[in-house]
Write a protein that holds these residues in place. Structure first.
Motif, PDB file in Angstrom:
ATOM      1  N   UNK A   1       0.836  -1.210   0.000  1.00 36.07           N
ATOM      2  CA  UNK A   1       0.000   0.000   0.000  1.00 36.07           C
ATOM      3  C   UNK A   1       0.863   1.248   0.000  1.00 36.07           C
ATOM      4  N   UNK A   2       1.914   1.253   0.806  1.00 37.96           N
ATOM      5  CA  UNK A   2       2.807   2.414   0.845  1.00 37.96           C
ATOM      6  C   UNK A   2       3.470   2.643  -0.503  1.00 37.96           C
ATOM      7  N   UNK A   3       3.873   1.554  -1.155  1.00 40.43           N
ATOM      8  CA  UNK A   3       4.495   1.687  -2.470  1.00 40.43           C
ATOM      9  C   UNK A   3       3.534   2.308  -3.475  1.00 40.43           C
ATOM     10  N   UNK A   4       2.239   1.977  -3.363  1.00 36.58           N
ATOM     11  CA  UNK A   4       1.254   2.493  -4.322  1.00 36.58           C
ATOM     12  C   UNK A   4       0.898   3.952  -4.089  1.00 36.58           C
ATOM     13  N   UNK A   5       0.779   4.329  -2.816  1.00 37.99           N
ATOM     14  CA  UNK A   5       0.180   5.646  -2.560  1.00 37.99           C
ATOM     15  C   UNK A   5       1.179   6.745  -2.191  1.00 37.99           C
ATOM     16  N   UNK A   6       2.454   6.422  -2.068  1.00 40.63           N
ATOM     17  CA  UNK A   6       3.424   7.433  -1.651  1.00 40.63           C
ATOM     18  C   UNK A   6       3.458   8.629  -2.599  1.00 40.63           C
ATOM     19  N   UNK A   7       3.561   8.380  -3.895  1.00 34.98           N
ATOM     20  CA  UNK A   7       3.698   9.487  -4.838  1.00 34.98           C
ATOM     21  C   UNK A   7       2.474  10.406  -4.849  1.00 34.98           C
ATOM     22  N   UNK A   8       1.228   9.888  -4.955  1.00 38.88           N
ATOM     23  CA  UNK A   8       0.092  10.821  -4.957  1.00 38.88           C
ATOM     24  C   UNK A   8      -0.080  11.571  -3.641  1.00 38.88           C
ATOM     25  N   UNK A   9       0.214  10.910  -2.513  1.00 41.14           N
ATOM     26  CA  UNK A   9       0.129  11.628  -1.241  1.00 41.14           C
ATOM     27  C   UNK A   9       1.167  12.741  -1.191  1.00 41.14           C
ATOM     28  N   UNK A  10       2.366  12.447  -1.630  1.00 39.33           N
ATOM     29  CA  UNK A  10       3.441  13.433  -1.586  1.00 39.33           C
ATOM     30  C   UNK A  10       3.105  14.668  -2.417  1.00 39.33           C
ATOM     31  N   UNK A  11       2.430  14.481  -3.539  1.00 37.96           N
ATOM     32  CA  UNK A  11       2.071  15.635  -4.359  1.00 37.96           C
ATOM     33  C   UNK A  11       1.167  16.592  -3.584  1.00 37.96           C
ATOM     34  N   UNK A  12       0.246  16.059  -2.798  1.00 37.29           N
ATOM     35  CA  UNK A  12      -0.628  16.921  -1.993  1.00 37.29           C
ATOM     36  C   UNK A  12       0.165  17.571  -0.862  1.00 37.29           C
TER      37      UNK A  12
END
Length: 210
Positions: free
Chosen positions: A19-30
């Motif tokens: 899950x962390x691998x999938x969502x790190x990039x979109x969360x970081x953009x916010x």
């Protein structure tokens, strides 16, 4: 450490969360758009520690402290942190949102909590809000990420199935209603300022301490 994903040990002794691998990039953009330029950040229920390393590395002017109530999670956070060796990433804290005696002193400029609210009893959400209300600086930011129910939008079939699997694992778990979370935040002195739709029917909810 509570998670609905399979966890695999890495050669460094840390844990890897899909899950962390999938969502790190979109969360970081916010986060890049809304986090303060400088200050202390407290991450609640930091899990494997992969988010902490990624976010601290990408936001070097923020002093990042991960925390988790699980000793297994804290060991993984320490392993990832040791490998990254970032000057702005602090050792993990043994913080339990249900136990104010474990809460660090404030003020902090931002808090972030990813995928905890639906994998914990409702009392944990209330504890999180009390922590944020008491430790965030005035105007400080609370960032939440995860799936939610919303009265004005139909629940995605995948989220409905996920909610059922959570409740089958523990009846106290499950997707929370966004309005209930917002009301709990308001009771602790926090105001919802932004809702951001995310991939896979998740949301980011941003609150400010008033």
């Amino acid at each position: 450490m509570q998670t609905m994903d399979p966890i695999a040990a890495t050669p460094r002794g840390a844990l890897a969360s899909p899950a962390a691998a999938r969502n790190t990039r979109p969360i970081l953009e916010v986060l890049k758009a809304h986090m303060p330029g400088r200050g202390r950040v407290l991450e609640i229920a930091a899990g494997s520690g992969e988010h902490a390393v990624a976010f601290a590395g990408a936001l070097p002017r923020l002093d990042w402290t991960p925390s988790d109530s699980s000793a297994e999670a804290r060991a993984s956070i320490a392993a990832w942190s040791g490998a990254a060796d970032l000057p702005n990433l602090r050792p993990p804290l043994a913080l339990d949102v249900l136990d104010p005696a474990t809460w660090p002193d404030g003020p902090v400029q931002a808090m972030i909590c990813i995928n905890m609210i639906h994998i914990s009893p409702w009392a944990a959400t209330e504890g999180l809000m009390a922590l944020a209300g008491s430790r965030l600086a005035v105007g400080g930011l609370l960032v939440l990420y995860g799936p939610y129910r919303e009265a004005d939008r139909p629940l995605a079939p995948s989220n409905a199935a996920f909610d059922g699997s959570l409740k089958a694992r523990d009846p106290a778990w499950g997707l929370r209603d966004r309005d209930d979370v917002t009301a709990a935040a308001k009771a602790a002195g926090l105001a919802l300022t932004l809702r951001v739709g995310m991939p896979a029917h998740n949301l980011m909810l941003l609150f400010r301490r008033v």
